[in-house]
Design an enzyme around this catalytic site. Structure first.
Site, PDB file in Angstrom:
ATOM      1  N   SER A   1     -15.797  -6.444   9.670  1.00 49.64           N
ATOM      2  CA  SER A   1     -14.610  -7.016  10.236  1.00 49.64           C
ATOM      3  C   SER A   1     -14.475  -6.725  11.769  1.00 49.64           C
ATOM      4  O   SER A   1     -14.966  -5.631  12.237  1.00 49.64           O
ATOM      5  CB  SER A   1     -13.311  -6.949   9.346  1.00 49.64           C
ATOM      6  OG  SER A   1     -12.341  -7.476  10.154  1.00 49.64           O
TER       7      SER A   1
ATOM      8  N   TYR B   1      -6.481  -1.869   5.454  1.00 45.90           N
ATOM      9  CA  TYR B   1      -7.759  -2.724   5.694  1.00 45.90           C
ATOM     10  C   TYR B   1      -8.765  -2.333   6.858  1.00 45.90           C
ATOM     11  O   TYR B   1      -9.874  -2.363   6.519  1.00 45.90           O
ATOM     12  CB  TYR B   1      -7.360  -4.044   5.937  1.00 45.90           C
ATOM     13  CG  TYR B   1      -8.513  -5.285   5.883  1.00 45.90           C
ATOM     14  CD1 TYR B   1      -8.993  -5.710   4.887  1.00 45.90           C
ATOM     15  CD2 TYR B   1      -8.775  -5.596   7.327  1.00 45.90           C
ATOM     16  CE1 TYR B   1     -10.096  -6.659   4.806  1.00 45.90           C
ATOM     17  CE2 TYR B   1      -9.831  -6.741   7.386  1.00 45.90           C
ATOM     18  CZ  TYR B   1     -10.320  -7.223   6.110  1.00 45.90           C
ATOM     19  OH  TYR B   1     -11.309  -7.935   6.220  1.00 45.90           O
TER      20      TYR B   1
END
Length: 253
Positions: free
Chosen positions: A138, A151
């Site tokens: 990501s 995350y």
């Protein structure tokens, strides 16, 4: 295009969103697709869609956070060329708001889940003498994103694992890269807005879209196109790369 003819591709979390788009793309280009999902039911829609289009797909039920479950799933795989570690979950919150159980849940799926699949996939690829691994990281692997403490931790680990595997197996015929998407318009986004901003969905959708310098979210099919390139022989000289699919976030913000 048939870049994956006579190749078998395993894709975790391919029942929806980005994983589903990758499975469809790979199957359309000739791959025999293995959909690894938590339950057979959660991957059946993707498999049925691929089969209805003339492609080849089957579902393996597997909890990627559980080593025994992953081992059992891999014991049923005889041939493997491509592994896409896409399965993952999200968490919203800063370090104060993140509970111990939140960290454990994110770590179990997003970090150990990738490790488990790497651990059992690499021997199959070594046995064949070649293979490609693609991990879903990501932009949170590279930059600070508001309220994404757990995350971001997990996706930073995915980037580090990618580099480690790429280095360890660069001379053994195995390439390993990762994708770093920004916000992609998936059912998760719609569910997040419905749950947290039921009266402001359109406003918040535009705000989330504006975070990308291009002014929109990406589409799952755009991530799938990048995945297909990196897993194909077109990218034969690429390994250890973190490939941004981010509408300009990393370079232009």
């Amino acid at each position: 295009m048939s870049r994956f003819t006579n190749k078998t591709a395993l894709i975790t979390g391919a029942g929806s969103g980005i994983g589903r788009a990758i499975a469809r793309k790979f199957a359309a280009e000739g791959a025999a697709v293995i959909i690894m999902e938590l339950t057979e039911e959660s991957g059946s829609a993707t498999a049925s869609e691929i089969q209805a289009s003339g492609g080849t797909a089957r579902v393996l039920a597997c909890d990627v956070s559980d080593a025994a479950s992953v081992q059992k799933a891999f014991e049923s795989i005889n041939d493997l060329d491509i592994v896409v570690n896409n399965a993952g979950i999200a968490h919203v919150g800063n370090v104060e708001q993140t509970r111990t159980e939140d960290m454990d849940r994110i770590y179990a799926v997003n970090v150990k889940g990738v490790y488990h699949c790497l651990h059992f996939a690499v021997p199959l690829l070594l046995k064949k003498g070649r293979g490609v691994i693609l991990n879903m990281a990501s932009i949170a692997s590279k930059i600070g994103i508001l309220d994404r403490f757990a995350y971001s931790m997990s996706k930073g680990a995915v980037l580090a694992m990618t580099l480690s595997v790429a280095r360890d197996y660069v001379d053994k015929g195995i390439r390993c890269n990762c994708l770093c998407p920004a916000r992609i318009h998936t059912p998760f986004v719609d569910g997040y807005l419905e749950k947290n901003y039921p009266d402001r969905k359109d406003e918040m959708f535009q705000k989330l879209s504006a975070f990308q310098p291009m002014g929109r979210m990406g589409q799952p099919e755009e991530v799938a196109a990048a995945a297909a390139f990196l897993c194909s022989d077109d990218a034969a000289f690429i390994t250890g790369a973190s490939y941004d699919v981010d509408g300009g976030v990393i370079a232009l913000r």
